[in-house]
Design a protein around this motif. Structure first.
Motif, short mmCIF file in Angstrom:
data_model
loop_
_atom_site.label_atom_id
_atom_site.label_comp_id
_atom_site.label_asym_id
_atom_site.label_seq_id
_atom_site.Cartn_x
_atom_site.Cartn_y
_atom_site.Cartn_z
N ARG A 273 1.03 -1.31 0.11
CA ARG A 273 -0.06 0.23 -0.08
C ARG A 273 0.92 1.35 0.11
O ARG A 273 1.94 1.23 0.79
CB ARG A 273 -0.98 0.17 1.15
N LEU A 274 0.27 2.20 -0.37
CA LEU A 274 1.06 3.52 -0.61
C LEU A 274 0.58 4.44 0.44
O LEU A 274 -0.32 4.39 1.08
CB LEU A 274 0.62 4.54 -1.96
N VAL A 275 1.91 5.04 1.14
CA VAL A 275 1.46 5.96 2.38
C VAL A 275 2.27 7.16 2.29
O VAL A 275 3.46 6.99 1.42
CB VAL A 275 1.99 5.02 3.43
N MET A 276 1.87 8.24 2.57
CA MET A 276 2.66 9.29 3.03
C MET A 276 3.15 9.45 4.31
O MET A 276 2.38 8.98 5.13
CB MET A 276 1.61 10.63 2.66
N LEU A 277 4.35 9.83 4.20
CA LEU A 277 5.11 9.83 5.64
C LEU A 277 5.61 11.30 5.93
O LEU A 277 5.80 11.91 5.04
CB LEU A 277 6.42 9.40 5.20
N HIS A 278 5.17 11.81 7.11
CA HIS A 278 5.88 12.90 7.70
C HIS A 278 6.93 12.69 8.46
O HIS A 278 7.08 11.67 9.37
CB HIS A 278 4.68 13.37 8.89
N LEU A 279 8.17 13.26 8.13
CA LEU A 279 9.55 12.97 8.43
C LEU A 279 9.78 13.86 9.64
O LEU A 279 9.47 15.21 9.49
CB LEU A 279 10.58 12.79 7.37
N ASP A 280 10.45 13.43 10.57
CA ASP A 280 11.31 14.25 11.81
C ASP A 280 12.38 15.04 10.75
O ASP A 280 13.23 14.52 10.40
CB ASP A 280 11.64 13.44 12.61
N GLY A 281 12.10 16.45 10.92
CA GLY A 281 12.99 17.54 10.45
C GLY A 281 14.12 17.93 11.35
O GLY A 281 14.94 18.70 10.78
N SER A 282 14.22 17.45 12.17
CA SER A 282 15.10 17.73 13.44
C SER A 282 16.54 17.54 13.15
O SER A 282 17.61 18.17 13.54
CB SER A 282 14.97 17.33 14.90
N GLN A 283 16.80 16.35 12.08
CA GLN A 283 18.26 16.04 12.07
C GLN A 283 18.75 16.87 10.76
O GLN A 283 19.84 16.76 10.25
CB GLN A 283 18.29 14.64 11.64
N ASP A 284 17.70 17.55 9.95
CA ASP A 284 18.35 18.26 8.80
C ASP A 284 19.16 17.54 7.72
O ASP A 284 19.80 18.11 7.10
CB ASP A 284 19.15 19.37 9.35
N VAL A 285 18.32 16.40 7.55
CA VAL A 285 19.13 15.47 6.33
C VAL A 285 17.78 15.08 5.55
O VAL A 285 16.85 14.45 5.94
CB VAL A 285 19.65 14.21 6.93
N PRO A 286 17.81 15.28 4.19
CA PRO A 286 16.86 15.06 3.69
C PRO A 286 16.70 13.52 2.82
O PRO A 286 17.64 12.94 2.79
CB PRO A 286 16.96 15.98 2.30
#
Length: 373
Positions: A273-286
């Protein structure tokens, strides 16, 4: 023009930073990606999709024939209508995706992802038989993307008259379609404007007229839209990517791969299944396409992979991923991000991710409408 000789010159190169992967020929941004994205969201900029390819299908049988060989109904709909379509393998795997516009009673324009036209054309040539149709590569045309037709977004530029404008009321379910998950929050949709390439090259473009491909991808990911060059692989069936919503007409009659579509819809569930992820941006790595997705953390079980990733102006770092169906909808996930050191060595860091469901697993008491076998 042979596919290997096709050269794409960005409409505006000043300040342009080219993309990578399937988007390497067009600007990812022009120096201010988030400001560009805001202009795109507000309907004040368009995106240069010059690497997208256009195939014209003409002839007395064009619409009836394309209805037969694809997943969509193109016969009997008004001139000017837009649709999404797919070509499936006999086993129901997704082989080709296209955006179609009926430009005349006997003419269709198909807009395809970068590098996808040659493969679709080969298939259509094999299926032509006695059909009265002609196939023409339209390298004289260029595609612009936006949230509205390009002339409405930039009226001050006096843009050339479009040859075609493609749009659909996403995420509204198309006739014959089936939704496999919830609607995205605050969808903006997509509009493709197809116009003469030489005329567009003469337009006095400025950087504030254009947004880069990174902006287009951020809006697409937030809208939960699967893309051929990113989400589709050799195993993909339409149900996994919510393509039945607009791309597959489930009751139109015979087409290649129909048996798999109907059986999974009526009797089973897609394996992924396809899912959208909300990523933790605190590490500042894309994040980037191809990164592993693991259940719980870096030591967890591999349950899928990132297919698309972007930085959204409102949502922050987001991504699309294809994961195993059985992964709980509320499970915490971790995403692998490769990091290159100064000495050239590459290592991985792991960032936390939460899910926003795109395709939702269904039990036997919660099924979409049935399709005909």
């Amino acid at each position: 023009m042979p596919e290997t000789d096709r050269h794409i010159r960005p409409l505006l190169s000043t300040g342009a930073v080219l993309g990578d992967g399937p988007d390497a020929a067009v600007p990812a941004h022009y120096g201010a990606p988030l400001r560009e994205q805001r202009r795109l969201l507000d309907g004040r900029a368009v995106v240069d999709l010059g690497h997208f390819e256009v195939l014209e299908v003409t002839g007395p049988d064009a619409r009836s024939w394309m209805t037969t060989v694809t997943t969509q109904v193109l016969e009997g709909i008004p001139v000017g209508s837009s649709a999404s379509l797919a070509v499936l393998s006999p086993q129901g795997r997704v082989e080709h995706l296209a955006s179609a516009v009926v430009t005349a009673e006997e003419t269709l324009l198909l807009v395809l992802d970068a590098g996808a036209r040659a493969g679709l054309r080969r298939y259509l040539e094999m299926m032509r038989f006695a059909a009265r149709v002609e196939l023409t590569d339209r390298d004289d045309l260029r595609v612009l993307g936006g949230t509205a037709p390009a002339a409405d977004v930039l009226p001050e530029l006096d843009l050339p008259a479009p040859v075609a404008v493609w749009s659909e009321p996403w995420p509204q379910v198309a006739p014959g379609g089936v939704a496999y998950g919830p609607d995205p929050d605050d969808p903006v949709g997509a509009v493709l404007t197809v116009a003469d390439a030489d005329a567009l090259a003469q337009v006095p473009w400025r950087s504030d007229h254009l947004a880069g491909m990174s902006s287009w991808e951020a809006l697409r990911i937030a809208d939960h839209r699967a893309r051929a060059a990113r989400e589709v692989d050799e195993r993909s069936i339409p149900h996994e990517l919510d393509l039945l919503r607009t791309t597959v007409h489930t009751t139109k009659g015979c087409y290649r791969g129909q048996e798999t579509v109907a059986k999974v819809l009526n009797l089973g569930q897609p394996p992924r299944r396809l899912v959208m992820l909300h990523l933790d941006g605190s590490q500042d790595v894309p994040a980037a396409p191809g990164g592993e997705v693991r259940l719980g953390g870096s030591d967890g079980k591999v349950i899928g992979a990132v297919t698309s990733a972007a930085l959204h102006a409102d949502l922050g770092p987001i991504a699309l991923a294809v994961v195993r169906r059985a992964v709980p909808l509320d499970a915490a996930l971790a995403v692998e991000v490769p990091v290159s050191a100064a000495d050239g060595e590459t290592s991985s860091v792991w960032i936390d991710a939460s899910q926003e469901p795109v395709v939702v697993p269904r039990d036997h008491g919660d099924r979409p409408a049935t399709a005909k076998l």
